[in-house]
Design an enzyme around this catalytic site. Structure first.
Site, PDB file in Angstrom:
ATOM      1  N   GLY A  85      56.720  25.125  23.558  1.00 42.21           N
ATOM      2  CA  GLY A  85      56.655  25.393  24.843  1.00 42.21           C
ATOM      3  C   GLY A  85      57.385  24.767  25.876  1.00 42.21           C
ATOM      4  O   GLY A  85      58.560  23.922  25.189  1.00 42.21           O
ATOM      5  N   PHE A  86      57.272  24.492  27.037  1.00 43.40           N
ATOM      6  CA  PHE A  86      58.122  24.090  27.980  1.00 43.40           C
ATOM      7  C   PHE A  86      58.208  22.567  27.766  1.00 43.40           C
ATOM      8  O   PHE A  86      59.228  21.833  27.300  1.00 43.40           O
ATOM      9  CB  PHE A  86      57.823  24.547  29.317  1.00 43.40           C
ATOM     10  CG  PHE A  86      58.491  23.670  30.468  1.00 43.40           C
ATOM     11  CD1 PHE A  86      59.612  23.415  30.697  1.00 43.40           C
ATOM     12  CD2 PHE A  86      57.537  23.201  31.454  1.00 43.40           C
ATOM     13  CE1 PHE A  86      59.909  22.793  31.644  1.00 43.40           C
ATOM     14  CE2 PHE A  86      57.957  22.605  32.425  1.00 43.40           C
ATOM     15  CZ  PHE A  86      59.279  22.159  32.609  1.00 43.40           C
TER      16      PHE A  86
ATOM     17  N   ASN B  99      39.967  18.720  16.791  1.00 41.07           N
ATOM     18  CA  ASN B  99      40.955  18.464  15.595  1.00 41.07           C
ATOM     19  C   ASN B  99      41.714  17.396  15.465  1.00 41.07           C
ATOM     20  O   ASN B  99      42.265  16.571  14.511  1.00 41.07           O
ATOM     21  CB  ASN B  99      41.426  19.713  15.159  1.00 41.07           C
ATOM     22  CG  ASN B  99      40.597  20.841  14.481  1.00 41.07           C
ATOM     23  OD1 ASN B  99      39.707  20.595  14.297  1.00 41.07           O
ATOM     24  ND2 ASN B  99      41.019  22.014  14.776  1.00 41.07           N
TER      25      ASN B  99
ATOM     26  N   TYR C 140      40.395  26.786  32.098  1.00 39.26           N
ATOM     27  CA  TYR C 140      41.699  25.839  31.726  1.00 39.26           C
ATOM     28  C   TYR C 140      40.764  24.620  32.500  1.00 39.26           C
ATOM     29  O   TYR C 140      41.156  23.571  31.655  1.00 39.26           O
ATOM     30  CB  TYR C 140      42.643  26.229  32.670  1.00 39.26           C
ATOM     31  CG  TYR C 140      43.992  25.236  32.447  1.00 39.26           C
ATOM     32  CD1 TYR C 140      44.755  24.970  31.357  1.00 39.26           C
ATOM     33  CD2 TYR C 140      44.372  24.614  33.632  1.00 39.26           C
ATOM     34  CE1 TYR C 140      45.670  24.354  31.252  1.00 39.26           C
ATOM     35  CE2 TYR C 140      45.362  23.788  33.681  1.00 39.26           C
ATOM     36  CZ  TYR C 140      46.150  23.821  32.404  1.00 39.26           C
ATOM     37  OH  TYR C 140      47.437  22.870  32.283  1.00 39.26           O
TER      38      TYR C 140
ATOM     39  N   THR D 278      54.920  20.483  36.858  1.00 37.88           N
ATOM     40  CA  THR D 278      56.218  20.045  36.472  1.00 37.88           C
ATOM     41  C   THR D 278      57.471  21.418  36.155  1.00 37.88           C
ATOM     42  O   THR D 278      56.723  22.609  35.894  1.00 37.88           O
ATOM     43  CB  THR D 278      56.131  19.292  35.202  1.00 37.88           C
ATOM     44  OG1 THR D 278      55.501  18.315  35.516  1.00 37.88           O
ATOM     45  CG2 THR D 278      57.278  18.920  34.513  1.00 37.88           C
TER      46      THR D 278
HETATM   47  P1  NAD Z   1      53.878  26.217  27.693  1.00 39.79           P
HETATM   48  O1  NAD Z   1      52.867  27.367  27.716  1.00 39.79           O
HETATM   49  O2  NAD Z   1      55.267  26.382  28.045  1.00 39.79           O
HETATM   50  O3  NAD Z   1      53.570  25.484  26.340  1.00 39.79           O
HETATM   51  C1  NAD Z   1      52.537  25.469  25.624  1.00 39.79           C
HETATM   52  C2  NAD Z   1      52.639  25.709  23.994  1.00 39.79           C
HETATM   53  O4  NAD Z   1      51.352  25.556  23.215  1.00 39.79           O
HETATM   54  C3  NAD Z   1      53.245  26.931  23.886  1.00 39.79           C
HETATM   55  O5  NAD Z   1      54.262  26.925  22.955  1.00 39.79           O
HETATM   56  C4  NAD Z   1      52.302  27.657  22.982  1.00 39.79           C
HETATM   57  O6  NAD Z   1      52.528  28.403  22.176  1.00 39.79           O
HETATM   58  C5  NAD Z   1      51.211  26.394  22.359  1.00 39.79           C
HETATM   59  N1  NAD Z   1      50.013  26.718  21.987  1.00 39.79           N
HETATM   60  C6  NAD Z   1      49.001  27.212  22.781  1.00 39.79           C
HETATM   61  N2  NAD Z   1      47.917  27.248  22.041  1.00 39.79           N
HETATM   62  C7  NAD Z   1      48.254  26.873  20.777  1.00 39.79           C
HETATM   63  C8  NAD Z   1      47.231  26.752  19.614  1.00 39.79           C
HETATM   64  N3  NAD Z   1      46.114  27.073  19.729  1.00 39.79           N
HETATM   65  N4  NAD Z   1      47.782  26.315  18.793  1.00 39.79           N
HETATM   66  C9  NAD Z   1      49.186  25.827  18.661  1.00 39.79           C
HETATM   67  N5  NAD Z   1      50.040  26.116  19.802  1.00 39.79           N
HETATM   68  C10 NAD Z   1      49.517  26.502  20.710  1.00 39.79           C
HETATM   69  O7  NAD Z   1      53.123  25.096  28.654  1.00 39.79           O
HETATM   70  P2  NAD Z   1      53.597  23.767  29.212  1.00 39.79           P
HETATM   71  O8  NAD Z   1      53.882  23.839  30.776  1.00 39.79           O
HETATM   72  O9  NAD Z   1      54.753  23.358  28.388  1.00 39.79           O
HETATM   73  O10 NAD Z   1      52.352  22.887  29.129  1.00 39.79           O
HETATM   74  C11 NAD Z   1      52.162  22.083  27.911  1.00 39.79           C
HETATM   75  C12 NAD Z   1      51.145  21.233  28.167  1.00 39.79           C
HETATM   76  O11 NAD Z   1      51.340  20.310  29.466  1.00 39.79           O
HETATM   77  C13 NAD Z   1      49.752  21.905  28.268  1.00 39.79           C
HETATM   78  O12 NAD Z   1      48.990  21.311  27.637  1.00 39.79           O
HETATM   79  C14 NAD Z   1      49.489  22.065  29.735  1.00 39.79           C
HETATM   80  O13 NAD Z   1      48.022  21.893  30.128  1.00 39.79           O
HETATM   81  C15 NAD Z   1      50.014  20.629  30.280  1.00 39.79           C
HETATM   82  N6  NAD Z   1      50.410  20.643  31.730  1.00 39.79           N
HETATM   83  C16 NAD Z   1      51.579  21.138  32.187  1.00 39.79           C
HETATM   84  C17 NAD Z   1      51.889  21.255  33.274  1.00 39.79           C
HETATM   85  C18 NAD Z   1      53.125  21.927  34.019  1.00 39.79           C
HETATM   86  O14 NAD Z   1      53.368  22.037  35.124  1.00 39.79           O
HETATM   87  N7  NAD Z   1      54.159  22.341  33.112  1.00 39.79           N
HETATM   88  C19 NAD Z   1      50.931  20.641  34.498  1.00 39.79           C
HETATM   89  C20 NAD Z   1      49.709  20.284  34.067  1.00 39.79           C
HETATM   90  C21 NAD Z   1      49.508  19.991  32.599  1.00 39.79           C
END
Ligand code: NAD
Ligand code: UDP
Length: 328
Positions: free
Chosen positions: A11-12, A100, A146, A176
């Site tokens: 992910g990001f 887990n 969420y 972010t």
């Molecule tokens: P994203 O969607 O780009 O990345 C999330 C990743 O998790 C993806 O690659 C997805 O395939 C993977 N994923 C989801 N469910 C899964 C599972 N059951 N098993 C394995 N992989 C799984 O999102 P992001 O922006 O990179 O966010 C990453 C984390 O940061 C998340 O937990 C999100 O809640 C948290 N977050 C992000 C922001 C933001 O602004 N980017 C803000 C608050 C919290």
């Protein structure tokens, strides 16, 4: 060599964390099931001897061979459109997935940091948001899957800390942005940039008076890195306090991209928070951390990234309007 497991690695944020830990000399195990991620985000690491990737859904038992020093649990859909499309998976990854990974941390005697969010404050009645604010969340609203998964995640993490003595860290991440965000994930920055690049009007939801405070990814990763290495087990806000209304932000994007398109207004999604700004006093005091990259600089880097996408990527990922699902 210290070994770290990063979930959500494709992910990001997860992919940027993989880069940072490799740069710091760690052995990194990335884990992802690609539900919202993209292999492209970690392709550049595929031949790195200090990186390995495991394609696995963390809501199923997680097995890692050998020692493990740190776990960063970042797997979770993270945009309102994603958690509307896959609500059950969102609940499961925050609850079962976190369980887990806490079990794995306990078994390996590893320190675990979990990615929480400003969404645990819901539509906040306290502004700016401090860590001691309990929040204002609609459990059964469209965002509840969420928000409540993340609130449960914090609770079970504290329980593993107090009951089992697991070393835990909780980061509350505020909006972010940066390269590798998915163009069609519906979040406001990729949405506006995709629209500008395709020559479409920019869709502001509601009257645009709601606020957000955007943090550039390198600053966020620095804060997370420092928190992991700190000895503080309670939640810490990491975000950029520079707050802006969404309508002013749309104007900034119009200037940055030079698009000739205009802003159009759509219904505000249900429970869309009206204001959001992190109070980062704790992070400053505890970690000596504050953001360094201002919005103009971060947005330029991000726009350069979106501009570098191919025509196919730009049009394949046309922003789908999901507002009908979330407004009455
Ligand atoms: P994203 O969607 O780009 O990345 C999330 C990743 O998790 C993806 O690659 C997805 O395939 C993977 N994923 C989801 N469910 C899964 C599972 N059951 N098993 C394995 N992989 C799984 O999102 P992001 O922006 O990179 O966010 C990453 C984390 O940061 C998340 O937990 C999100 O809640 C948290 N977050 C992000 C922001 C933001 O602004 N980017 C803000 C608050 C919290
Ligand atoms: N938003 C908007 N137009 C869009 C996408 C989002 O006006 O095309 C608004 C959305 O209603 C919210 C803000 O931008 O008020 C930030 O939305 P995002 O999905 O990025 O994050 P979150 O609401 O989770 O902070």
């Amino acid at each position: 060599m210290k070994k770290v497991l990063i979930t959500g690695a494709a992910g990001f944020l997860g992919s940027h964390l993989c880069d940072r830990f490799i740069k710091e000399g760690y052995y990194v195990i990335g884990m992802d099931n690609f539900i919202t991620g993209d292999k492209k985000n970690i392709d550049h690491l595929s031949n790195n001897p200090n990186f390995e990737f495991i394609n696995h859904d963390v809501t199923e038992f997680v097995e890692i061979k050998g020692d493990l020093d740190y776990i960063l649990h970042f797997a979770s859909p993270a945009s309102p459109i994603d958690y509307l499309k896959i609500p059950i998976q969102t609940l499961k990854v925050g609850s079962l997935g976190t369980h887990n990974l806490l079990g794995l941390a306990k078994a390996k005697k590893a320190r675990i940091l979990i990615a929480s969010t400003s969404e645990i404050y819901g539509d906040p009645l306290v502004h700016p948001q401090t860590e001691d604010y309990y929040g204002n969340v609609n459990t059964i609203g469209p965002r509840g899957v969420y928000d409540e998964a993340k609130r449960f995640q914090e609770s079970i993490t504290m329980a593993y800390h107090t009951f089992h003595g697991v070393e835990t860290r909780i980061v509350r991440i505020f909006n972010t942005y940066g390269p590798r965000m998915r163009l069609n994930d519906g979040r406001v920055i990729p949405a506006f940039m995709g629209q500008a690049l395709r020559g479409e009007d920019l869709t502001v939801f509601g009257d645009g008076s709601q606020t957000r405070s955007f943090c550039y990814v390198d600053d966020e990763v620095e804060g997370i890195y420092r928190l992991l290495l700190s000895d503080y087990a309670y939640p810490v806000n990491i975000g950029n306090p520079n707050e802006i209304t969404i309508s002013d932000f749309a104007e900034e994007i119009i200037k940055l991209t030079g698009t000739k398109q205009k802003v159009i207004y759509k219904d505000l999604p249900v429970n869309d928070p009206m204001q959001r700004q992190p109070d980062i006093s704790l992070a400053k005091k505890l970690l000596g951390w504050e953001p360094k990259v201002d919005r103009a600089e971060g947005m330029k880097i991000t726009y350069d990234y979106f501009k570098s996408l191919t025509e196919e990527e730009l049009y394949k990922s046309e922003h789908k309007d999901f507002t009908n699902y979330t407004t009455k």
